[in-house]
Design a protein around this motif. Structure first.
Motif, PDB file in Angstrom:
ATOM      1  N   THR A   8       1.160   6.730  -1.455  1.00 34.92           N
ATOM      2  CA  THR A   8       0.138   5.827  -0.943  1.00 34.92           C
ATOM      3  C   THR A   8      -0.297   4.862  -2.038  1.00 34.92           C
ATOM      4  O   THR A   8       0.190   4.942  -3.161  1.00 34.92           O
ATOM      5  N   GLN A   9      -1.228   3.982  -1.738  1.00 42.41           N
ATOM      6  CA  GLN A   9      -1.639   2.919  -2.655  1.00 42.41           C
ATOM      7  C   GLN A   9      -2.078   3.436  -4.016  1.00 42.41           C
ATOM      8  O   GLN A   9      -1.853   2.797  -5.031  1.00 42.41           O
ATOM      9  N   HIS A  47       0.800  -1.227   0.000  1.00 46.57           N
ATOM     10  CA  HIS A  47       0.000   0.000   0.000  1.00 46.57           C
ATOM     11  C   HIS A  47       0.834   1.279   0.000  1.00 46.57           C
ATOM     12  O   HIS A  47       0.309   2.351  -0.274  1.00 46.57           O
TER      13      HIS A  47
END
Length: 135
Positions: free
Chosen positions: A114-115, A94
């Motif tokens: 972030t993911q 992630h």
């Protein structure tokens, strides 16, 4: 700047420079894919289409899924002065930590995405002896 101009003038006077440049460019123009890393089922890999200055980083959710651009250092620096020196996904896939170096310097900026890989969670500056570690 003066030294670069002098060197360029000397090289430009070489009679076969254009032929060598064209030949080397043709030999180097082929796709290159880096060794993939798998974290939590996500496949992370770099891929250069041929003559890109830097190899962008891609991620796939599965082997059959389409590749998604995670980070393109060419967009950060069209002149190639910034390079992607390292990258490491988190164990859950992630987060992505990556290092950017300017002009081949030992110092680098470590960023975290972030993911969605579209937003940065933060950046940090470290020297050449830093190794990325994500919990």
């Amino acid at each position: 700047a003066a030294q670069a101009a002098f060197t360029e003038a000397q090289l430009a006077a070489l009679p076969m420079r254009g032929w060598f440049k064209d030949r080397i460019t043709a030999l180097w123009d082929y796709p290159k894919t880096g060794v993939p890393t798998v974290e939590a089922g996500h496949l992370f890999f770099s891929r250069n289409s041929g003559l890109q200055r830097q190899a962008p980083l891609y991620v796939r959710e599965t082997l059959a899924a389409p590749s998604v651009l995670a980070l393109d250092p060419n967009l950060l620096s069209p002149d190639g002065s910034l390079s992607l020196t390292q990258w490491m996904p988190s164990p859950d896939g992630h987060l992505l930590a990556y290092g950017i170096s300017e002009g081949g310097a030992d110092w680098r900026t470590i960023g975290i995405k972030t993911q969605s890989f579209t937003d940065g969670a933060g950046t940090f500056n470290f020297d050449s002896f830093f190794t990325s570690v994500i919990m």
